[in-house]
Design a protein around this motif. Structure first.
Motif, PDB file in Angstrom:
ATOM      1  N   SER A 190       4.103 -14.146  -3.784  1.00  0.00           N
ATOM      2  CA  SER A 190       4.571 -12.838  -4.232  1.00  0.00           C
ATOM      3  C   SER A 190       3.505 -12.244  -5.145  1.00  0.00           C
ATOM      4  CB  SER A 190       5.900 -12.983  -4.973  1.00  0.00           C
ATOM      5  OG  SER A 190       5.742 -13.821  -6.091  1.00  0.00           O
ATOM      6  N   GLY A 191       3.633 -10.947  -5.436  1.00  0.00           N
ATOM      7  CA  GLY A 191       2.698 -10.288  -6.362  1.00  0.00           C
ATOM      8  C   GLY A 191       1.629  -9.472  -5.678  1.00  0.00           C
ATOM      9  N   ASN A 192       1.269  -9.827  -4.470  1.00  0.00           N
ATOM     10  CA  ASN A 192       0.282  -9.063  -3.710  1.00  0.00           C
ATOM     11  C   ASN A 192       0.641  -9.167  -2.237  1.00  0.00           C
ATOM     12  OD1 ASN A 192      -2.090  -8.232  -2.235  1.00  0.00           O
ATOM     13  ND2 ASN A 192      -3.272  -8.457  -4.118  1.00  0.00           N
ATOM     14  N   ALA A 193       0.754  -8.004  -1.554  1.00  0.00           N
ATOM     15  CA  ALA A 193       1.203  -7.981  -0.163  1.00  0.00           C
ATOM     16  C   ALA A 193       0.090  -8.288   0.826  1.00  0.00           C
ATOM     17  CB  ALA A 193       1.813  -6.616   0.166  1.00  0.00           C
ATOM     18  N   ASN A 194      -1.150  -8.268   0.350  1.00  0.00           N
ATOM     19  CA  ASN A 194      -2.311  -8.403   1.245  1.00  0.00           C
ATOM     20  C   ASN A 194      -2.177  -7.442   2.434  1.00  0.00           C
ATOM     21  OD1 ASN A 194      -4.703  -9.235   2.350  1.00  0.00           O
ATOM     22  ND2 ASN A 194      -4.077 -11.343   2.798  1.00  0.00           N
ATOM     23  N   ALA A 195      -1.803  -6.211   2.137  1.00  0.00           N
ATOM     24  CA  ALA A 195      -1.662  -5.168   3.166  1.00  0.00           C
ATOM     25  C   ALA A 195      -2.710  -4.093   2.908  1.00  0.00           C
ATOM     26  CB  ALA A 195      -0.268  -4.564   3.120  1.00  0.00           C
ATOM     27  N   CYS A 196      -3.243  -3.498   3.965  1.00  0.00           N
ATOM     28  CA  CYS A 196      -4.300  -2.489   3.854  1.00  0.00           C
ATOM     29  C   CYS A 196      -5.505  -3.072   3.135  1.00  0.00           C
ATOM     30  CB  CYS A 196      -3.788  -1.242   3.136  1.00  0.00           C
ATOM     31  SG  CYS A 196      -2.412  -0.503   3.979  1.00  0.00           S
ATOM     32  N   THR A 197      -5.863  -4.279   3.510  1.00  0.00           N
ATOM     33  CA  THR A 197      -6.981  -4.961   2.883  1.00  0.00           C
ATOM     34  C   THR A 197      -8.060  -5.301   3.906  1.00  0.00           C
ATOM     35  OG1 THR A 197      -5.591  -6.904   3.138  1.00  0.00           O
ATOM     36  CG2 THR A 197      -5.725  -5.967   0.923  1.00  0.00           C
ATOM     37  N   GLY A 198      -7.923  -4.729   5.122  1.00  0.00           N
ATOM     38  CA  GLY A 198      -8.974  -4.815   6.122  1.00  0.00           C
ATOM     39  C   GLY A 198      -9.375  -6.218   6.524  1.00  0.00           C
ATOM     40  N   VAL A 199     -10.622  -6.367   6.883  1.00  0.00           N
ATOM     41  CA  VAL A 199     -11.159  -7.641   7.358  1.00  0.00           C
ATOM     42  C   VAL A 199     -11.057  -8.707   6.271  1.00  0.00           C
ATOM     43  CG1 VAL A 199     -13.251  -8.796   8.167  1.00  0.00           C
ATOM     44  CG2 VAL A 199     -12.721  -6.489   8.962  1.00  0.00           C
ATOM     45  N   GLN A 200     -11.270  -8.278   5.024  1.00  0.00           N
ATOM     46  CA  GLN A 200     -11.176  -9.209   3.893  1.00  0.00           C
ATOM     47  C   GLN A 200      -9.786  -9.851   3.829  1.00  0.00           C
ATOM     48  OE1 GLN A 200     -13.761  -9.995   1.824  1.00  0.00           O
ATOM     49  NE2 GLN A 200     -12.355 -11.594   1.120  1.00  0.00           N
ATOM     50  N   ALA A 210       9.707 -18.494  -6.177  1.00  0.00           N
ATOM     51  CA  ALA A 210       8.303 -18.060  -6.091  1.00  0.00           C
ATOM     52  C   ALA A 210       8.117 -16.811  -5.222  1.00  0.00           C
ATOM     53  CB  ALA A 210       7.429 -19.200  -5.566  1.00  0.00           C
ATOM     54  N   ILE A 211       9.061 -16.571  -4.304  1.00  0.00           N
ATOM     55  CA  ILE A 211       8.895 -15.386  -3.447  1.00  0.00           C
ATOM     56  C   ILE A 211       9.557 -14.136  -4.041  1.00  0.00           C
ATOM     57  CG2 ILE A 211       8.559 -16.655  -1.293  1.00  0.00           C
ATOM     58  CD1 ILE A 211      11.500 -16.194  -0.611  1.00  0.00           C
TER      59      ILE A 211
END
Lengths: 419, 419
Positions: free
Chosen positions: B83-93, B155-156
Motif C-alpha cells: 500500500s502507499g503507492n499504486a505504481n500506476a502511470c509509471t511507464g517502463v520504470q 498492510a494493504i
C-alpha cells in the motif's frame, strides 16, 4: 466577422428588447413568512415566435409536460415561473395546478391559455401551495412593467447566490436588434440540461424554425457542457421568445442574418451557462476541461464528462491539489478509446503528465495554478482530431453540508396540509 | 441446502486454510518515518490453481499488467502486495520495478518469477520508492508464518479504518475445506471493481476453470455491486489461490461440490464487499438500493446505479433526509425505461412514494428509518420482472475534506528524488 465583435453589451435582462414587460413578486411559496421573490411573469405585448428545449429526465415536472404541449399547439406570449416548488411527481393535481395558473394569467392578459408557458423549480414531490399562489396572480399581472426584468432574474433563484441576467444589442442587416436573458442554476447541474431555467427574449423578427435551430445549437455548446454535481433535474427549461418589435423585416431562413442571430443566441447561452457554474452550490473554482486528440467526438465527450464529474477529481481541485493521477484514472474509466502512453495533461498550458507519466514541471508551479479560482485542464489523447470541452467546478464539503436536508420544506408542507 | 447453513465461520484470514503462510511488514513506502505495515506476502507451500479478475479501467497500474501476464503463463504460488503507492502511470520504470519485486520474492522462495503475483494500491503517478522496498524483501520472506494473516490484512490498508478479513470452513463431499480472505477498499469504490484488493485462499482441490467461474460469478454479485463515490481505480484486483492441501479428491467440473465451492466463494466476496462499503471513506450509513419490476436486467441495473451514485441522494442520506424526490429524479435520468405514474419507493418496507407521488407514511416515520446506520431503499418500476441490487453509502462533507489533497505524498516523493 466573429460574433463577439458585433455584440454590444447593454444594461438589463429580459426587458431590454422592445415590447417585453415583466414582474416578480413574493408569494411565500416555500414559506409564507419568507419575503424573497418567488413568482415571476414575462409578457410580450405582441405575439411571439417561440422555441425551447426541456429536460431529458424521464420524470418530467407537470409544468414541463404542460408547456411542451402548449408550445406545439399555440404561440407563447407569456411565461409564468416560480421557485420554491418544482411541481414534480405531483400527479394529476400537479397538471391541474399548472393549467389553472396558465388559465388565470391568460385571462388577466387577454391571451389564450396555451399562450402561457409555465415553469417551476424547487423541491420535488410536494403539491404546489396553490392557496398562496392563486391570490397573488392578479398582483403579478398588475405589476408588469418595462423595467422589472431584474425581478424575474431574482424570483427564479433557488440556491443561487446571485441573479444571472444579460442583455446585448447588435446590428443585423442594418437593423438594431436586442436580446435579453435571465437564468437560474446552482445545484443538480450536469451535462444534458440540469436544474436550470433560462428565459431569452428578443425583438428580432425571426421564424420559429430558425429560432429552434438556434436553441438546439446553443444548448449543445452551453448548458449541455456544464456540470456541478452530475445530477440532472426534472424541470430544466430553456425558452426563447421573439416578438419582432425591432421593426426589421423577417430574417430569411439560412441567410447570413439568420446565422448571425443564432450565433448571438449561442453567445448568450454560453455566458449564462458559465455563470451557472460559477455560482454552483458552494463552488469555489471554475474549471474548463478540454479534451483534444480523441479518436471520435463521442470519445472526447466521454473523457471530458468522466473527468468533470469525478468526485475525487473535484475534491482535489477544492484542495488546490494538481492531482493529475486522479484525472488520468477518470480518463481510464470513461470507456473512451485511450492509450495510456500517449496521454498528455496540461494545466493552464503547463505540462502535468506527458506520455502517461509525470512531467518535469514542479509541483509548486502546478499547485499555484490550481490554487486560482479559474483554470483549464487540457487532456490530449493523441489518437485523433476530435475535441470536446466541458465547464466544471470543484466539489466542496460545504456542498454536501448544504444538500444534507430539505426537511424544512416538508415541515412547511405539513403546515400547509400538503404532506 | 442454502450455502449459509453449510458455512461455519472460523478465526483468521488468509492463513486459515492449510499450507498458507503470510507476512506483513513496514517498509515506509509512503513515508520512511511511518511505522504502519505497508508490504505483505502470501505464500502457499504447494503449487496453486489460481484465478483472478482485474480493473476494467483502461489505465492499468504496472502490477495489474504484469500479474495478468504472469497468470496466463504460470501458476501463482505467492502474492506480494504493497500500500502507499499504486505504481500506476509509471511507464517502463513501473513495469521494471514490478518485475524486479517478483523476481526477488521468487528467488527467495525458490519459485519461478511468474509464480509471484504483484499488487499495489495507493497514490497514482509517482514511481515506487524501490530504494526502500528492495532491502525489505528478504525480511518479508524471513517473516513468513502460519499465523500472520492479519498482518497482510493490515498492510494493504490505505484510507481504510479497520482491517477486513474472514475465514470459513465447510464440508464438501465429506471433506473439511477452509477458505480465508482479506480485502481493502475505502475510496474510489464504484460498480465494476473499484480500488480494492481482495485475496482469497483455500485448501480445496478445485480446478482453475471452476475457480475462475466462481470468481466471475462472485464478483458480479459483490464487488461489482458496491459504490461509495462513483470512481473506479487503476489497481483493482481479486485473486483466489487454491492449493488442494485439505486432502480431498479433485472437485469435478459442474458437480454439486463445484457449485457449493463457488457459492462459498461468492459468500466470502459478498461479506468482504459489504465490509468495504461500511468502511468507505467517512461513510456513516450502509444503504441497500434494490430495484424491482424493471423491464430488463440492464434497466434495473441502470436505475440502481443512478440512485446509488447520485451525489444529491447520497448527501440527503447523510442528513437523515428521506428525500424520495431526489431518488425518483435519479430514476428518471438513469436512461432506463420508466413510467413515472407506476413508480413505488419504499424505505425499509414503508412506502415513501406510490404511483410516482408522495405516500401517506408520515415524514417522521421515514426520517426515523433513514436516521439509522443501515436501511434499504426499494424501487419498484412495476413494468416487468427484472431486479438488481447495489450496496451504497452516504456522502459526507468529511469525505470531500479527506480527499482534498494528496500533496503530502508528493512532498515525500520529492524528498525521495522521485518527483
Amino acid at each position: 466577422m466573429p460574433i463577439r465583435a458585433a455584440i454590444k453589451k447593454i444594461k438589463g435582462g429580459v426587458c431590454a428588447p422592445k415590447g417585453f414587460h415583466a414582474c416578480g413578486i413574493s408569494a411565500g411559496i416555500k414559506n409564507p413568512d419568507d419575503p424573497r421573490l418567488d413568482l415571476a411573469l414575462i409578457y410580450s405585448t405582441h405575439p411571439c415566435n417561440a422555441a425551447g428545449t426541456f429536460t431529458t429526465n424521464r420524470i418530467k415536472a407537470a409544468p414541463v409536460k404542460v408547456t411542451q404541449a402548449y408550445m406545439k399547439a399555440d404561440s407563447i406570449q407569456a411565461i409564468v415561473a416560480n421557485s420554491g416548488n418544482a411541481n414534480a411527481c405531483t400527479g394529476v393535481q400537479g397538471i391541474s395546478d399548472t393549467r389553472k395558473t396558465a388559465k388565470a394569467i391568460a385571462k388577466g392578459l387577454g391571451l389564450r391559455q396555451r399562450q402561457v408557458a409555465v415553469c417551476s423549480t424547487g423541491v420535488i414531490g410536494l403539491p404546489m401551495p396553490m392557496g398562496r399562489i392563486e391570490p397573488k396572480l392578479p398582483d403579478l399581472i398588475a405589476g408588469l412593467g418595462e423595467k422589472n426584468g431584474e425581478d424575474v432574474a431574482r424570483a427564479i433563484m433557488t440556491s443561487d447566490t446571485c441573479k444571472k441576467e444579460i442583455a446585448i444589442s447588435l446590428d443585423i442587416g442594418g437593423h438594431r436588434v436586442k436580446i435579453g436573458a435571465c437564468a437560474k442554476g446552482a445545484g443538480m447541474i450536469c451535462p444534458n440540461m440540469a436544474t436550470m431555467l433560462c428565459f431569452i427574449t428578443t425583438d428580432a423578427n425571426i421564424s420559429k424554425s430558425c429560432l429552434q435551430k438556434g436553441v438546439l445549437e446553443g444548448v449543445e455548446t452551453s448548458f449541455n457542457r456544464i456540470t456541478i454535481d452530475g445530477d440532472m433535474s426534472t424541470n430544466d427549461t430553456v425558452l426563447v421568445l421573439a416578438n419582432g418589435q425591432s421593426g426589421m423585416p423577417p430574417i430569411k431562413r439560412n441567410s447570413k442574418e439568420c446565422k448571425m442571430m443564432r450565433a448571438a443566441i449561442q453567445y448568450i447561452m454560453l455566458r449564462m451557462a458559465k455563470a451557472l457554474v460559477r455560482d454552483g452550490e458552494r463552488v469555489t473554482k471554475f474549471v474548463t476541461v478540454e479534451v483534444k486528440g480523441a479518436r471520435t467526438y463521442n470519445d472526447a465527450q466521454k473523457v471530458a464528462e468522466a473527468v468533470a464529474n469525478s468526485a475525487l477529481v473535484k475534491s482535489s481541485w477544492n484542495g488546490n491539489d494538481p492531482n493529475w493521477g486522479r484525472i488520468i484514472h477518470a480518463v481510464g474509466y470513461s470507456r473512451a478509446m485511450v492509450r495510456e502512453e500517449l496521454i498528455d495533461i496540461h494545466i493552464n498550458g503547463k505540462s502535468a503528465c506527458l506520455g502517461g507519466m509525470q512531467s518535469k514541471t514542479s509541483m509548486k508551479t502546478l499547485r499555484n495554478i490550481v490554487a486560482k479560482d479559474s483554470f483549464t485542464i487540457t487532456i490530449n489523447l493523441n489518437l485523433g482530431k476530435a475535441e470536446y470541452e466541458v465547464y466544471s467546478s470543484d466539489l466542496s464539503p460545504e456542498y454536501i453540508d448544504f444538500n444534507r436536508s430539505e426537511y424544512a420544506y416538508w415541515k412547511q408542507a405539513r403546515k400547509d396540509g400538503l404532506a
